[in-house]
Design a protein around this motif. Structure first.
Motif, PDB file in Angstrom:
ATOM      1  N   LEU A   1       2.295  -2.158  -5.209  1.00 33.81           N
ATOM      2  CA  LEU A   1       1.953  -1.953  -3.799  1.00 33.81           C
ATOM      3  C   LEU A   1       0.540  -2.436  -3.466  1.00 33.81           C
ATOM      4  CD1 LEU A   1       3.434   1.632  -3.247  1.00 33.81           C
ATOM      5  CD2 LEU A   1       4.524  -0.574  -2.848  1.00 33.81           C
ATOM      6  N   PHE A  50     -10.573  17.905 -12.401  1.00 30.07           N
ATOM      7  CA  PHE A  50      -9.469  18.140 -13.331  1.00 30.07           C
ATOM      8  C   PHE A  50      -8.607  19.305 -12.861  1.00 30.07           C
ATOM      9  CE2 PHE A  50     -11.643  15.634 -16.700  1.00 30.07           C
ATOM     10  CZ  PHE A  50     -10.573  14.807 -16.977  1.00 30.07           C
ATOM     11  N   PRO A  60      -6.641  17.478  -9.242  1.00 32.58           N
ATOM     12  CA  PRO A  60      -6.650  16.010  -9.282  1.00 32.58           C
ATOM     13  C   PRO A  60      -5.703  15.385  -8.259  1.00 32.58           C
ATOM     14  CG  PRO A  60      -5.259  16.855 -11.037  1.00 32.58           C
ATOM     15  CD  PRO A  60      -5.686  18.048 -10.215  1.00 32.58           C
ATOM     16  N   TYR A  90      -8.648   4.132 -10.363  1.00 30.32           N
ATOM     17  CA  TYR A  90      -8.931   5.567 -10.469  1.00 30.32           C
ATOM     18  C   TYR A  90      -7.837   6.303 -11.242  1.00 30.32           C
ATOM     19  CZ  TYR A  90     -12.103   3.792  -7.060  1.00 30.32           C
ATOM     20  OH  TYR A  90     -13.049   3.012  -6.453  1.00 30.32           O
ATOM     21  N   LEU A 131      -2.221  -1.135  -4.513  1.00 30.18           N
ATOM     22  CA  LEU A 131      -3.122  -0.002  -4.345  1.00 30.18           C
ATOM     23  C   LEU A 131      -4.057  -0.008  -5.547  1.00 30.18           C
ATOM     24  CD1 LEU A 131      -0.445   2.709  -3.442  1.00 30.18           C
ATOM     25  CD2 LEU A 131      -1.775   1.290  -1.865  1.00 30.18           C
ATOM     26  N   PRO A 184     -10.806  12.250 -12.999  1.00 32.09           N
ATOM     27  CA  PRO A 184      -9.607  13.039 -13.337  1.00 32.09           C
ATOM     28  C   PRO A 184      -8.289  12.369 -12.948  1.00 32.09           C
ATOM     29  CG  PRO A 184     -10.550  13.871 -11.312  1.00 32.09           C
ATOM     30  CD  PRO A 184     -11.385  12.685 -11.713  1.00 32.09           C
ATOM     31  N   PHE A 185      -8.244  11.050 -12.942  1.00 28.35           N
ATOM     32  CA  PHE A 185      -7.004  10.276 -12.783  1.00 28.35           C
ATOM     33  C   PHE A 185      -6.192  10.538 -11.505  1.00 28.35           C
ATOM     34  CE2 PHE A 185      -7.603  11.699 -17.261  1.00 28.35           C
ATOM     35  CZ  PHE A 185      -8.168  10.535 -17.743  1.00 28.35           C
ATOM     36  N   PRO A 186      -6.837  10.632 -10.355  1.00 31.03           N
ATOM     37  CA  PRO A 186      -6.033  10.866  -9.136  1.00 31.03           C
ATOM     38  C   PRO A 186      -5.304   9.588  -8.713  1.00 31.03           C
ATOM     39  CG  PRO A 186      -8.315  10.515  -8.533  1.00 31.03           C
ATOM     40  CD  PRO A 186      -8.267  10.479 -10.036  1.00 31.03           C
ATOM     41  N   PRO A 187      -4.034   9.674  -8.389  1.00 36.37           N
ATOM     42  CA  PRO A 187      -3.354   8.496  -7.833  1.00 36.37           C
ATOM     43  C   PRO A 187      -3.790   8.298  -6.374  1.00 36.37           C
ATOM     44  CG  PRO A 187      -1.861  10.370  -7.863  1.00 36.37           C
ATOM     45  CD  PRO A 187      -3.135  10.832  -8.505  1.00 36.37           C
ATOM     46  N   VAL A 188      -3.530   7.123  -5.821  1.00 36.54           N
ATOM     47  CA  VAL A 188      -3.833   6.906  -4.402  1.00 36.54           C
ATOM     48  C   VAL A 188      -2.891   7.732  -3.543  1.00 36.54           C
ATOM     49  CG1 VAL A 188      -3.930   5.180  -2.559  1.00 36.54           C
ATOM     50  CG2 VAL A 188      -4.796   4.614  -4.831  1.00 36.54           C
ATOM     51  N   ILE A 189      -1.671   7.884  -4.012  1.00 36.85           N
ATOM     52  CA  ILE A 189      -0.684   8.661  -3.250  1.00 36.85           C
ATOM     53  C   ILE A 189       0.349   9.252  -4.203  1.00 36.85           C
ATOM     54  CG2 ILE A 189       0.762   6.605  -2.795  1.00 36.85           C
ATOM     55  CD1 ILE A 189       1.340   7.863   0.002  1.00 36.85           C
ATOM     56  N   HIS A 190       0.772  10.470  -3.879  1.00 36.83           N
ATOM     57  CA  HIS A 190       1.890  11.070  -4.616  1.00 36.83           C
ATOM     58  C   HIS A 190       3.202  10.792  -3.878  1.00 36.83           C
ATOM     59  CE1 HIS A 190      -0.638  13.501  -7.288  1.00 36.83           C
ATOM     60  NE2 HIS A 190      -1.369  13.807  -6.244  1.00 36.83           N
ATOM     61  N   HIS A 191       3.211  11.024  -2.574  1.00 40.39           N
ATOM     62  CA  HIS A 191       4.421  10.965  -1.751  1.00 40.39           C
ATOM     63  C   HIS A 191       5.252   9.709  -1.963  1.00 40.39           C
ATOM     64  CE1 HIS A 191       3.006  14.309   0.701  1.00 40.39           C
ATOM     65  NE2 HIS A 191       4.204  14.334   1.214  1.00 40.39           N
ATOM     66  N   ARG A 194       5.856  17.368  -6.434  1.00 41.88           N
ATOM     67  CA  ARG A 194       4.785  18.292  -6.079  1.00 41.88           C
ATOM     68  C   ARG A 194       4.970  19.661  -6.724  1.00 41.88           C
ATOM     69  NH1 ARG A 194       1.381  16.291  -6.430  1.00 41.88           N
ATOM     70  NH2 ARG A 194      -0.110  17.324  -5.099  1.00 41.88           N
ATOM     71  N   LEU A 199       7.435   6.612  -0.475  1.00 40.24           N
ATOM     72  CA  LEU A 199       7.126   5.724   0.642  1.00 40.24           C
ATOM     73  C   LEU A 199       8.378   4.960   1.051  1.00 40.24           C
ATOM     74  CD1 LEU A 199       3.754   4.300  -0.724  1.00 40.24           C
ATOM     75  CD2 LEU A 199       3.988   5.504   1.452  1.00 40.24           C
ATOM     76  N   ARG A 222      -3.872   0.898   1.388  1.00 41.98           N
ATOM     77  CA  ARG A 222      -4.633   0.037   0.485  1.00 41.98           C
ATOM     78  C   ARG A 222      -6.142   0.191   0.681  1.00 41.98           C
ATOM     79  NH1 ARG A 222      -0.697  -5.276   1.133  1.00 41.98           N
ATOM     80  NH2 ARG A 222       0.922  -4.501  -0.275  1.00 41.98           N
ATOM     81  N   GLY A 251      -3.884  13.438  -5.383  1.00 37.22           N
ATOM     82  CA  GLY A 251      -4.082  12.052  -4.962  1.00 37.22           C
ATOM     83  C   GLY A 251      -4.847  11.939  -3.649  1.00 37.22           C
ATOM     84  N   ASP A 252      -5.378  10.743  -3.421  1.00 35.39           N
ATOM     85  CA  ASP A 252      -6.225  10.491  -2.255  1.00 35.39           C
ATOM     86  C   ASP A 252      -5.517  10.817  -0.940  1.00 35.39           C
ATOM     87  OD1 ASP A 252      -7.959   9.551  -4.132  1.00 35.39           O
ATOM     88  OD2 ASP A 252      -7.788   7.433  -3.580  1.00 35.39           O
ATOM     89  N   PHE A 253      -4.300  10.339  -0.807  1.00 32.64           N
ATOM     90  CA  PHE A 253      -3.596  10.499   0.461  1.00 32.64           C
ATOM     91  C   PHE A 253      -3.323  11.967   0.766  1.00 32.64           C
ATOM     92  CE2 PHE A 253       0.648  10.840   2.555  1.00 32.64           C
ATOM     93  CZ  PHE A 253       0.254  10.412   3.807  1.00 32.64           C
ATOM     94  N   GLU A 254      -2.837  12.696  -0.216  1.00 30.73           N
ATOM     95  CA  GLU A 254      -2.516  14.108  -0.007  1.00 30.73           C
ATOM     96  C   GLU A 254      -3.792  14.911   0.268  1.00 30.73           C
ATOM     97  OE1 GLU A 254      -1.033  12.177  -2.170  1.00 30.73           O
ATOM     98  OE2 GLU A 254       1.051  12.304  -1.465  1.00 30.73           O
TER      99      GLU A 254
END
Lengths: 685, 685
Positions: free
Chosen positions: A339, B144, B147, A345, A341, A350-357, A640, A359, B175, B149-152
């Motif tokens: 995608l 930690f 953690p 990170y 993205l 602490p390894f956060p994704p850009v998005i969980h949801h 979640r 799409l 993005r 994600g950014d969007f949430e």
């Protein structure tokens, strides 16, 4: 590389070695155990063996690769490679010769002995409720009394007949609408996405509607081409993830993104191109095979494609537009890269994704060439290291609907673990590395013909017997030259390790037993490291001894140790002593000997008959999401509601890990062990 | 006021009431129904809610207001209010608390829900409620323990602070997200479309947000570049519709589509290119003018662009990405061609459009280069010949909110009519042709410098005096060579017709009076058709006599006849004898002499002071839709609730039309006529 040798590296396999200058690329591939398709037997007439020369300085490999490191372009290559391909660095491997260091990419279509991907795996039960549904309607023509517009006219009937309210329509579908209505004499079939949006309008009545479920693995991309009406899997298509040339594992890809300014774009373009190739492949399979035939028109002899349908077979003859939905999952890094993205990170604490949801993205926005109004459903991510692929596993296996305490192990390039039941779910990721996929092992390879998958070592003589994929008979029942052995596949590696230990070749610590007398045990002439010969050169198709090195054994120990320690920690967190069921997902799970896995301590003890392989569960999850929209909601819910544990920050992990590296893991009772190994070996120090 | 209550009065709204002491000024404003801007949700971080405390004894209100009646100045207010502002009595309304009676002035910039008057064309009131709104948020960094994600993480805060639930996010905005969050140190400004979808994320705090309202006319495309925060029109930009090369009117364009296989695509590409040009133009206006300058670098003389800012002027320096919304309307054919919807059925009885509904389309899907995640809102169509432009007129003029029976005439390349009030609305279209726009007239031209806009003809001598656009003095007060006449503009043509008739040059039927002796009357040397010279070659810049031909007069008669007959028929349908108000929209309405229009019988009789010009009401409607999302709903409602009458199928139309072609239309009483024309001419046969 100096003198009359050159360093040649083949991607995506990563096979490398020094070869004499002046040999053809095909010859080099053979020396290094890389399979390139040569239908014509190097007669330079089939054009199958196209490879791409990668230009640039590859610091990672310590080489500079260049088009000037191969022999000059030959006239005969023009027949198969057009100017654009030439520009991109394509060459015929049977024509071009090695003249210097080279990084060579073997495109999917030039690879012989293509990977065996488990076919549409298993029959899992999925209720039919696809996101895209067809509705047939008959409309009244507009008149002066009722000159209502086409779209509103259509909506009225869809509401009256099917209760669909407040429908929208995609611009591209809207563009088809006036023509379809008139061509179909006001009778049309409408594709509606999620009861919300019209994405296709076709004249007349049809029930043809297809979708693709895609599991984007770090190494392999698998697609299930499904009929959304009948729910059947029409075809299974797969290819190697084209990003492999940037690195075998997730971290290598993230690193590539961070080091090259356009790295993300390039990797994304590659996987999109790969998906488009899957689409083409799926479509091609619905048409008869074609061959080039010569045809006389007047004086001229013209070459043209001719269809050669199999007798009695009917062909769907679909087009790209007939694919109206895609459901897609991958680990978080693959998800992000696809995608575009920023994945960096995901690789940083602490390894956060850009998005969980999850799409819903228009396929056209991703450059995926299917029906232009269609969506791609992207499964949600659990965490930075447990991605949409694991969500796929979860919705396929549904541990959250069961009372049974299950451990689900998905061994791909990374190991992903889920432990729990309907009351609680934990997930975590452990850095097994790609050893179980055959990577980072000296003679490791994918589960393809010629790969050793089973092995037996005589404890007395240390003589080796083995079986390769694609051949029923074991070595001891074959002529040596029939074996055509190429390497060891990921699941076979566990077999090798167990046998090496059982036969006393290696010690509990994993080190080679220095006292052994086998002529198979030796030190490498180049680096002086100990190694054990599994197959002698005359049994192989690569003309070299297939060996297992001390480093290989360490890799496997690290992988199994990480996996075991991860499982133990999760059990501790869950507050349980015993697992009721173990499910092993992935190609590894399909090929592995469950008993050996248990003995080798891949995971904590469990009744052997409670250990099952669930195939490509991630892919099954994608398929479930494709065929049942409720599974999409379920995916978001579970993503979640599974609790992610970051193992690297758990204090107990390191200790558990160190212990778990030993072979076999002795802190657990191994009820089956006595039956399998002789007591003296078991109690050897 | 005594005890625990205080009297608070807000200016300029005058809202007043007693409030509990100790509450913040924001809380007081809410109790009294005053809207103060609070971007940050009273987190004391946006500084938007500045108000001024008025010092003094206000006898009129019976209170004494003082800085000592608010809680003491706080350190955090210094970030937003400089010492001079503090001196003037400025406070942050979210910080300062009521401690006694207060008179509070809310400056323009702190008012939420502003009612701002546009500078383009007319003052219309639009409540501020744009589809795209900005929200400033401050987030916690991931840890930690959390953690997420950014969007949430972003959504959580948007929900807590602004009550925005179930937000989606566009892929292109997603993005930007990880970079923006980290660049802004977890403080970002988010653009949210329709409280549904995040379309932009920028680091830090900003209140820059712009949109473009575009009126796509058959001939002219006009854009209003608006600040979505202040509601101000920053700039007005326009260009000729690039499709004009395929034909002047709607039918010509439809014909082009039907005759050229790629006609639709080409015309669509052209208008999209035109809109992109408008965007560029709007953006360019926010930067200082640039000139090319030569610069010496070492030996070389290099040409480069140099900015030349006007002194004391500040520039917004926007980019295309800063345009975050577009609202767009046009007649049905323009609408269809732009969206590449087959327009042929719009031109064929019973003229159904492909769609009535408004559409939200991603700008990128249309190839419009603004913020990549932004939408284009396309106004709905009423019918095949009354399109989104007319809906624009309706939502700008809101006849459906009035008791008054109004006739709204929008004269563009086509004539569109609306008749009605809050109880009933009728619309129709009549083929006036483009005569009133100066097209299809021998020397017709647009309303540009050199175009004759006013004329007088001496009934005795038939001598002509006239005035051109761009020059104050009439011909009789000028040297002939100063006139630089080029042609006759659309609104001037009506003047010409009235004067030709008043002076006896033409008869009531429209035919030239064959008995006249004027040397200006002659037969064309080429086609032998009669014509009348308005300006001799030596008064023009084109070196030719500017004439009006018999054919020209017929064109105008046809146009006015169609318009008049249409109005009459609608009145008949409505069952009324008299119109209470006539509104003339379009450029024609702005330039035309209302009295002459009335005399010439463009529309049924009405009191002269009840005839008003409403300028580019279609454009105003687009602007209303841009700045107030409720107007979008209103547009969809009105598009389906105005009753469209197809004039061509009305039997009475042809009869009415024939009569209406005469000059002036004599079936109506013309109370003003006697004053203007000499009796002998009036009664001439």
């Amino acid at each position: 590389m100096e003198g009359d040798k050159a360093m040649v590296i083949f991607q995506p396999s990563g096979r490398r070695g020094s070869v004499p200058k002046g040999i053809s690329l095909i010859e080099a591939s053979r020396l290094l155990g890389v399979d390139i398709e040569t239908l014509c037997g190097e007669k330079r007439v089939c054009g199958k063996c196209q490879v791409r020369i990668e230009e640039g300085h590859f610091e990672k490999y310590g080489i500079r690769s260049s088009m000037s490191h191969v022999s000059p372009w030959q006239k005969e290559e023009e027949k198969f490679i057009n100017p654009e391909g030439k520009e991109r660095g394509l060459r015929l491997a049977c024509v071009a010769k090695v003249e210097g260091d080279l990084l060579i990419f073997v495109p999917e279509e030039s690879r012989a002995g293509k990977q065996v991907v488990s076919k549409a795996a298993r029959d899992i039960h999925i209720d039919r409720n696809p996101a895209v549904k067809l509705h047939y309607v008959e409309l009244e023509k507009p008149t002066f009394e009722h000159p209502t517009g086409d779209f509103e006219r259509l909506c009225e009937v869809l509401e009256t007949q099917y209760g669909l309210r407040n429908l929208g329509i995609d611009l591209f579908a809207l563009r088809q609408l006036p023509r379809a209505l008139r061509d179909g004499e006001w009778k049309v079939t409408v594709s509606v996405w999620q009861d919300e949006e019209i994405i296709r309008v076709r004249p007349g009545k049809t029930d043809s509607c297809y979708g693709l479920a895609i599991d984007v693995g770090t190494t392999t991309v698998a697609g299930y081409f499904c009929d959304l009406q009948s729910m059947k899997v029409v075809d299974t298509v797969s290819l190697m993830n084209p990003q492999c040339k940037y690195g075998e594992d997730v971290m290598a890809r993230i690193t590539f993104h961070m080091s090259a300014p356009d790295g993300l774009q390039r990797m994304s373009d590659d996987i999109i191109a790969g998906i488009n190739w899957l689409v083409e492949e799926a479509i091609r399979g619905t048409h008869p095979p074609r061959t080039k035939a010569k045809k006389r028109i007047g004086e001229e002899l013209i070459e043209e494609w001719v269809e050669e349908p199999e007798e009695g077979k009917t062909y769907l003859r679909l087009t790209r537009e007939d694919i109206e939905d895609i459901a897609l999952g991958g680990n978080t890094a693959m998800h992000h890269i696809l995608l575009q993205l920023d994945p960096q990170y995901v690789g940083l604490a602490p390894f956060p994704p850009v998005i969980h949801h999850s799409l819903d993205i228009k396929a056209r926005d991703l450059g995926i060439r299917i029906n232009p109004s269609s969506y791609v459903f992207v499964l949600p991510n659990e965490a930075g290291f447990v991605g949409a692929d694991n969500v796929g596993v979860l919705i396929a296996e549904e541990p959250y609907k069961s009372e049974e305490m299950q451990l689900i192990i998905d061994i791909g390039t990374n190991g992903e673990l889920v432990l729990g039941n309907k009351h609680k779910l934990l997930s975590s990721s452990c850095a097994t590395g790609p050893a179980f996929e055959g990577a980072q092992i000296a003679f490791g390879m994918r589960a393809a013909p010629g790969a050793i998958e089973r092995i037996k070592i005589d404890p007395e003589t240390h003589e080796v017997d083995y079986k390769v994929i694609g051949r029923e008979a074991w070595k001891s029942y074959s002529k040596l030259q029939e074996m055509q052995t190429k390497g060891i596949c990921g699941s076979g590696i566990l077999d090798v390790l167990a046998e090496l230990y059982r036969s006393g070749v290696i010690l509990k610590s994993g080190r080679f037993n220095p006292t052994q007398k086998s002529n198979r045990y030796r030190r490498n002439s180049e680096n002086n490291q100990p190694e054990f010969v599994i197959a002698w050169a005359n049994e192989t198709s690569i003309g070299k001894d297939v060996v297992i090195t001390q480093k290989d054994i360490r890799q496997i120990q690290l992988a199994k140790g990480a996996l075991y320690a991860g499982c133990k920690l999760m059990m501790h967190r869950m507050g349980i002593e015993k697992i009721e069921k173990v499910k092993i997902a992935g190609a590894f799970g399909t090929h592995v000997d469950r008993q050996k896995a248990l003995i080798m301590g891949l995971f904590p003890d469990c009744e052997l008959d409670r250990v099952v392989s669930v195939g490509n569960a991630a892919g099954d999850g994608c398929r479930a999401a494709l065929l049942n929209r409720e599974k999409r909601k379920e995916a978001d819910w579970v993503a979640r509601n599974v609790e992610y544990i970051e193992l690297t920050v758990e204090k107990a992990f390191q200790k558990e890990f160190m212990g778990a590296m030993q072979i076999p893991h002795m802190t657990d009772p191994f009820p089956h062990l006595e039956e399998l190994v002789s007591p003296d070996i078991l109690h050897q120090k």
